[in-house]
Design a protein around this motif. Sequence first.
Motif, PDB file in Angstrom:
ATOM      1  N   THR A 197       0.858  -1.183   0.000  1.00  0.00           N
ATOM      2  CA  THR A 197       0.000   0.000   0.000  1.00  0.00           C
ATOM      3  C   THR A 197       0.898   1.238   0.000  1.00  0.00           C
ATOM      4  OG1 THR A 197      -0.084   0.183   2.423  1.00  0.00           O
ATOM      5  CG2 THR A 197      -1.730  -1.260   1.364  1.00  0.00           C
ATOM      6  N   GLU A 198       0.284   2.417   0.116  1.00  0.00           N
ATOM      7  CA  GLU A 198       1.069   3.653   0.211  1.00  0.00           C
ATOM      8  C   GLU A 198       2.028   3.617   1.395  1.00  0.00           C
ATOM      9  OE1 GLU A 198      -1.512   6.998   0.416  1.00  0.00           O
ATOM     10  OE2 GLU A 198      -1.560   7.290  -1.756  1.00  0.00           O
ATOM     11  N   LYS A 199       1.636   2.896   2.433  1.00  0.00           N
ATOM     12  CA  LYS A 199       2.472   2.812   3.637  1.00  0.00           C
ATOM     13  C   LYS A 199       3.854   2.250   3.317  1.00  0.00           C
ATOM     14  CE  LYS A 199       1.607  -0.529   6.481  1.00  0.00           C
ATOM     15  NZ  LYS A 199       2.911  -1.276   6.354  1.00  0.00           N
ATOM     16  N   ASP A 200       3.923   1.314   2.381  1.00  0.00           N
ATOM     17  CA  ASP A 200       5.209   0.707   2.045  1.00  0.00           C
ATOM     18  C   ASP A 200       6.113   1.664   1.279  1.00  0.00           C
ATOM     19  OD1 ASP A 200       4.896  -2.287   2.837  1.00  0.00           O
ATOM     20  OD2 ASP A 200       3.038  -1.792   1.800  1.00  0.00           O
ATOM     21  N   GLY A 255       5.093   5.564   4.214  1.00  0.00           N
ATOM     22  CA  GLY A 255       5.075   5.304   5.648  1.00  0.00           C
ATOM     23  C   GLY A 255       3.656   5.301   6.179  1.00  0.00           C
ATOM     24  N   GLY A 256       3.506   4.830   7.399  1.00  0.00           N
ATOM     25  CA  GLY A 256       2.176   4.778   8.002  1.00  0.00           C
ATOM     26  C   GLY A 256       2.256   4.353   9.451  1.00  0.00           C
ATOM     27  N   GLU A 308       1.750   1.691  12.486  1.00  0.00           N
ATOM     28  CA  GLU A 308       1.803   0.258  12.714  1.00  0.00           C
ATOM     29  C   GLU A 308       1.513  -0.051  14.175  1.00  0.00           C
ATOM     30  OE1 GLU A 308       2.576  -2.640  10.920  1.00  0.00           O
ATOM     31  OE2 GLU A 308       2.238  -1.425   9.138  1.00  0.00           O
ATOM     32  N   LYS A 360       4.701   5.177  14.215  1.00  0.00           N
ATOM     33  CA  LYS A 360       4.818   5.472  12.794  1.00  0.00           C
ATOM     34  C   LYS A 360       6.047   4.765  12.229  1.00  0.00           C
ATOM     35  CE  LYS A 360       2.507   9.973  12.933  1.00  0.00           C
ATOM     36  NZ  LYS A 360       2.694  11.430  12.727  1.00  0.00           N
ATOM     37  N   GLY A 402       8.268   4.292   5.152  1.00  0.00           N
ATOM     38  CA  GLY A 402       8.226   3.499   3.934  1.00  0.00           C
ATOM     39  C   GLY A 402       9.600   3.540   3.275  1.00  0.00           C
ATOM     40  N   PHE A 446       4.963  13.048   5.122  1.00  0.00           N
ATOM     41  CA  PHE A 446       4.947  12.148   6.279  1.00  0.00           C
ATOM     42  C   PHE A 446       5.684  12.823   7.431  1.00  0.00           C
ATOM     43  CE2 PHE A 446       6.397   8.281   8.641  1.00  0.00           C
ATOM     44  CZ  PHE A 446       5.145   7.722   8.860  1.00  0.00           C
TER      45      PHE A 446
END
Length: 409
Positions: free
Chosen positions: A148-151, A154-155, A157, A169, A172, A219
Amino acid sequence: MSYTETTYSKTDLKEDSLRREYETDPSTAARIVRGVEDEEAMRYLVEEVKIDKQHEQDQHLGDIKRAILESDVCSDDLKQVVSTRGDETPKEVLVPNDVQQDAAAAINAGKPLVLYGPTGTGKTTFAKQLARNVGIGYSLNTATPSWTEKDIIGGVEPDYEGGEVSYRKELGCVSEAVVRARDFGGEYVVIIDEITRADISRIFGKLYTAIENPHQTVFETDEGRLITLDENVTIICTMNMSDRTVHELDDAITRRFAMVKVADYPTDKIDSLFETWMAEYAPDVKSSKPIELFKTDHRWLNNGSADGGPIMEFGPMHYRDVIEFIGENINDGGSGDGIYEDVEEAIGRAFRTYLTPRLLNTASYPQVKQLIEHYERLDNQFEIADLSPALELAQSRLTTEQQKMGARE
């Protein structure tokens, strides 16, 4: 001598008692690295002592490597030595000259880059070679269907440490490259391999924004660091696909990335590759017939023969696996440890093991029929190989496809 001072010269570092200390204790080694006073001393630790290699795995980025890479007295060439320690990427660039020039020009212009083309053309190896020419280090990340965009950016977890759930956080791959470029004080490259395995429009949304607006924050870390697309970060992607598929990509990526096709190897370069691999990996095979078979197979697949048109684009790098397989497994009637009694059998099994499955992986129904005819022609023309194993595999796939078609009807 007392080592209470905060800086260390090359003379200090060569003193036996201090050297024993930093060679045996990783925490001391990291402290010593941070206290190195000049590049001469740092070069001694990196090139002669190899202090990072002594305490950390080649590809592991631990406290000692970080101390070296974050040092103000460490030159970019020394930082690259440390960040790529253990990297076995070959120095010789095999892709055609025009591909090298187009890729280098795109990077010089500050454009993110996509290397695309058929399998087996050396895209990933070339991406790593470009990365080593551009920056002090690089990361290699292979896309998956679950990305996803997280990879990418970032996002958030979940963290289950201590039996309680908390959230943190996580960077990515692109945002991590931004952080490394800043912390290490040099250009850094992120390679995203096989991006067509993921949903490109799904994973690249925020990245498109960052490319269009490089000063916009995309981010923020838990520590409050703001991530923007740093000019010292180069993005290189690879994808396996045909020209037709590339033209069907969303305009979003083709407008923002330089698209460079890796294919169309000149005949003399392909000939040289096959001859070099045979000499290196299968020196006991004295006949030139296997090389002629590989050349003909590759030419007919890509360009067609007198009896049939081209089947599909297929890169020459696949044949290295075939040649290594042959070199390791032939017995040739002797008393060696080879699995197969002769070259003919080894080549046939190598085709079935390495080439045919890769061709069938993307082959349409008409292409499977072409492959069967192709192997029949090769088998009739070359006595050096028994290609019946490869032919049987292709025929099995054709039968399966016919059964599926019958079920649908």
